[in-house]
Write a protein that holds these residues in place. Structure first.
Motif, PDB file in Angstrom:
ATOM      1  N   HIS A 128       0.928  -1.239   0.060  1.00 47.54           N
ATOM      2  CA  HIS A 128       0.134  -0.186   0.079  1.00 47.54           C
ATOM      3  C   HIS A 128       0.945   1.243   0.017  1.00 47.54           C
ATOM      4  CE1 HIS A 128      -3.230   2.751   1.139  1.00 47.54           C
ATOM      5  NE2 HIS A 128      -4.294   2.026   0.609  1.00 47.54           N
ATOM      6  N   GLU A 129       0.260   2.314  -0.775  1.00 45.13           N
ATOM      7  CA  GLU A 129       1.068   3.535  -0.695  1.00 45.13           C
ATOM      8  C   GLU A 129       1.170   4.409   0.602  1.00 45.13           C
ATOM      9  OE1 GLU A 129      -1.955   6.576  -2.502  1.00 45.13           O
ATOM     10  OE2 GLU A 129      -0.985   5.276  -4.026  1.00 45.13           O
ATOM     11  N   ASP A 130       0.153   4.112   1.377  1.00 42.01           N
ATOM     12  CA  ASP A 130       0.406   4.913   2.795  1.00 42.01           C
ATOM     13  C   ASP A 130       1.325   4.005   3.818  1.00 42.01           C
ATOM     14  OD1 ASP A 130      -0.282   5.536   5.469  1.00 42.01           O
ATOM     15  OD2 ASP A 130      -2.265   5.903   4.733  1.00 42.01           O
ATOM     16  N   ASP A 131       2.255   4.505   4.102  1.00 45.09           N
ATOM     17  CA  ASP A 131       3.175   3.732   5.126  1.00 45.09           C
ATOM     18  C   ASP A 131       2.728   3.430   6.331  1.00 45.09           C
ATOM     19  OD1 ASP A 131       5.464   4.418   3.209  1.00 45.09           O
ATOM     20  OD2 ASP A 131       6.070   6.306   4.108  1.00 45.09           O
ATOM     21  N   GLU A 132       1.745   4.191   6.676  1.00 50.14           N
ATOM     22  CA  GLU A 132       1.260   3.639   8.020  1.00 50.14           C
ATOM     23  C   GLU A 132       0.448   2.214   7.775  1.00 50.14           C
ATOM     24  OE1 GLU A 132      -1.917   5.338  11.468  1.00 50.14           O
ATOM     25  OE2 GLU A 132      -1.249   6.647  10.035  1.00 50.14           O
ATOM     26  N   ILE A 133      -0.352   2.315   6.846  1.00 49.80           N
ATOM     27  CA  ILE A 133      -0.991   0.942   6.391  1.00 49.80           C
ATOM     28  C   ILE A 133       0.009  -0.225   6.189  1.00 49.80           C
ATOM     29  CG2 ILE A 133      -2.416  -0.091   4.549  1.00 49.80           C
ATOM     30  CD1 ILE A 133      -3.959   2.440   4.556  1.00 49.80           C
ATOM     31  N   SER A 134       1.104   0.098   5.319  1.00 48.16           N
ATOM     32  CA  SER A 134       1.948  -1.058   5.071  1.00 48.16           C
ATOM     33  C   SER A 134       2.967  -1.429   6.336  1.00 48.16           C
ATOM     34  CB  SER A 134       2.958  -0.569   3.780  1.00 48.16           C
ATOM     35  OG  SER A 134       3.875   0.537   4.312  1.00 48.16           O
ATOM     36  N   THR A 135       2.807  -0.443   7.003  1.00 49.44           N
ATOM     37  CA  THR A 135       3.866  -0.795   8.489  1.00 49.44           C
ATOM     38  C   THR A 135       2.900  -1.635   9.300  1.00 49.44           C
ATOM     39  OG1 THR A 135       5.175   1.148   8.204  1.00 49.44           O
ATOM     40  CG2 THR A 135       4.963   0.208  10.317  1.00 49.44           C
ATOM     41  N   HIS A 136       1.810  -1.197   9.335  1.00 50.66           N
ATOM     42  CA  HIS A 136       0.908  -1.977  10.265  1.00 50.66           C
ATOM     43  C   HIS A 136       0.723  -3.546   9.862  1.00 50.66           C
ATOM     44  CE1 HIS A 136      -2.420  -2.649  13.108  1.00 50.66           C
ATOM     45  NE2 HIS A 136      -3.087  -3.288  12.102  1.00 50.66           N
ATOM     46  N   ALA A 137       0.600  -3.672   8.469  1.00 53.08           N
ATOM     47  CA  ALA A 137       0.320  -5.094   7.905  1.00 53.08           C
ATOM     48  C   ALA A 137       1.665  -5.999   8.163  1.00 53.08           C
ATOM     49  CB  ALA A 137       0.344  -4.818   6.261  1.00 53.08           C
ATOM     50  N   LYS A 138       2.673  -5.123   8.075  1.00 58.04           N
ATOM     51  CA  LYS A 138       4.033  -5.788   8.450  1.00 58.04           C
ATOM     52  C   LYS A 138       4.153  -6.248   9.967  1.00 58.04           C
ATOM     53  CE  LYS A 138       9.098  -5.516   8.150  1.00 58.04           C
ATOM     54  NZ  LYS A 138      10.402  -4.642   7.750  1.00 58.04           N
ATOM     55  N   GLU A 139       3.681  -5.425  10.882  1.00 54.07           N
ATOM     56  CA  GLU A 139       3.842  -5.663  12.401  1.00 54.07           C
ATOM     57  C   GLU A 139       2.710  -6.854  12.488  1.00 54.07           C
ATOM     58  OE1 GLU A 139       2.646  -1.987  14.064  1.00 54.07           O
ATOM     59  OE2 GLU A 139       4.572  -0.842  13.564  1.00 54.07           O
ATOM     60  N   MET A 140       1.562  -6.698  11.918  1.00 53.81           N
ATOM     61  CA  MET A 140       0.434  -7.948  11.974  1.00 53.81           C
ATOM     62  C   MET A 140       1.188  -9.375  11.628  1.00 53.81           C
ATOM     63  SD  MET A 140      -1.729  -6.418  13.408  1.00 53.81           S
ATOM     64  CE  MET A 140      -3.079  -7.624  13.604  1.00 53.81           C
ATOM     65  N   LEU A 141       1.857  -9.266  10.470  1.00 54.29           N
ATOM     66  CA  LEU A 141       2.586 -10.388  10.068  1.00 54.29           C
ATOM     67  C   LEU A 141       3.708 -10.866  10.982  1.00 54.29           C
ATOM     68  CD1 LEU A 141       3.097  -9.756   6.124  1.00 54.29           C
ATOM     69  CD2 LEU A 141       1.496 -11.458   7.099  1.00 54.29           C
ATOM     70  N   LEU A 142       4.347  -9.898  11.482  1.00 55.58           N
ATOM     71  CA  LEU A 142       5.630 -10.309  12.675  1.00 55.58           C
ATOM     72  C   LEU A 142       5.067 -10.659  13.748  1.00 55.58           C
ATOM     73  CD1 LEU A 142       8.173  -7.460  11.627  1.00 55.58           C
ATOM     74  CD2 LEU A 142       8.367  -9.899  11.185  1.00 55.58           C
ATOM     75  N   ASN A 143       3.957 -10.272  14.302  1.00 57.19           N
ATOM     76  CA  ASN A 143       3.433 -10.483  15.468  1.00 57.19           C
ATOM     77  C   ASN A 143       2.797 -11.742  15.509  1.00 57.19           C
ATOM     78  OD1 ASN A 143       3.968  -8.037  16.765  1.00 57.19           O
ATOM     79  ND2 ASN A 143       2.171  -7.014  16.274  1.00 57.19           N
ATOM     80  N   THR A 144       2.171 -12.023  14.034  1.00 55.60           N
ATOM     81  CA  THR A 144       1.650 -13.581  14.114  1.00 55.60           C
ATOM     82  C   THR A 144       2.794 -14.785  13.835  1.00 55.60           C
ATOM     83  OG1 THR A 144      -0.503 -12.731  13.277  1.00 55.60           O
ATOM     84  CG2 THR A 144       0.031 -14.970  12.510  1.00 55.60           C
ATOM     85  N   PHE A 145       3.810 -14.499  13.065  1.00 57.25           N
ATOM     86  CA  PHE A 145       4.841 -15.538  12.645  1.00 57.25           C
ATOM     87  C   PHE A 145       6.020 -15.461  13.427  1.00 57.25           C
ATOM     88  CE2 PHE A 145       1.814 -15.241   9.306  1.00 57.25           C
ATOM     89  CZ  PHE A 145       1.441 -16.637   9.054  1.00 57.25           C
ATOM     90  N   GLY A 146       6.121 -14.329  14.114  1.00 57.18           N
ATOM     91  CA  GLY A 146       7.456 -14.127  14.848  1.00 57.18           C
ATOM     92  C   GLY A 146       8.675 -13.514  13.851  1.00 57.18           C
ATOM     93  N   ASN A 147       8.690 -13.813  12.765  1.00 59.06           N
ATOM     94  CA  ASN A 147       9.842 -13.449  11.895  1.00 59.06           C
ATOM     95  C   ASN A 147       9.446 -13.669  10.257  1.00 59.06           C
ATOM     96  OD1 ASN A 147      10.722 -16.129  10.800  1.00 59.06           O
ATOM     97  ND2 ASN A 147      11.495 -16.383  12.733  1.00 59.06           N
ATOM     98  N   MET A 148      10.366 -12.672   9.496  1.00 54.96           N
ATOM     99  CA  MET A 148       9.969 -12.587   8.138  1.00 54.96           C
ATOM    100  C   MET A 148      10.202 -13.964   7.399  1.00 54.96           C
ATOM    101  SD  MET A 148       8.365 -10.083   7.468  1.00 54.96           S
ATOM    102  CE  MET A 148       7.924  -9.910   5.739  1.00 54.96           C
ATOM    103  N   ARG A 149      11.099 -14.797   7.986  1.00 52.03           N
ATOM    104  CA  ARG A 149      11.402 -16.232   7.507  1.00 52.03           C
ATOM    105  C   ARG A 149      10.193 -17.161   7.662  1.00 52.03           C
ATOM    106  NH1 ARG A 149      16.947 -17.717   8.796  1.00 52.03           N
ATOM    107  NH2 ARG A 149      17.289 -17.116   6.602  1.00 52.03           N
ATOM    108  N   ALA A 150       9.519 -16.908   8.734  1.00 51.30           N
ATOM    109  CA  ALA A 150       8.441 -17.811   8.815  1.00 51.30           C
ATOM    110  C   ALA A 150       7.295 -17.302   7.952  1.00 51.30           C
ATOM    111  CB  ALA A 150       8.089 -17.875  10.176  1.00 51.30           C
TER     112      ALA A 150
END
Length: 58
Positions: free
Chosen positions: A24-46
């Motif tokens: 998403h072009e909105d940094d706040e939205i893309s950052t939140h999505a990344k945080e949700m992924l990391l909070n769920t899976f623990g790291n980007m490799r997962a």
């Protein structure tokens, strides 16, 4: 356990949505999505392992 993969997962449609929002072009939205992924899976490799397993477009 910051570098260990967590055993948590999320519904595939939810992960698809988060991956879509990463671009998403909105940094706040893309950052939140990344945080949700990391909070769920623990790291980007997962995250990548899950995405490949379920053929989710990144």
């Amino acid at each position: 356990m910051p570098n260990e993969s967590r055993s948590l997962t999320a519904p595939i449609p939810l992960v698809q949505t988060w991956c879509l929002l990463l671009r998403h072009e909105d940094d706040e939205i893309s950052t939140h999505a990344k945080e949700m992924l990391l909070n769920t899976f623990g790291n980007m490799r997962a995250v990548l392992k899950f995405v490949k397993k379920h053929k989710i477009r990144v």
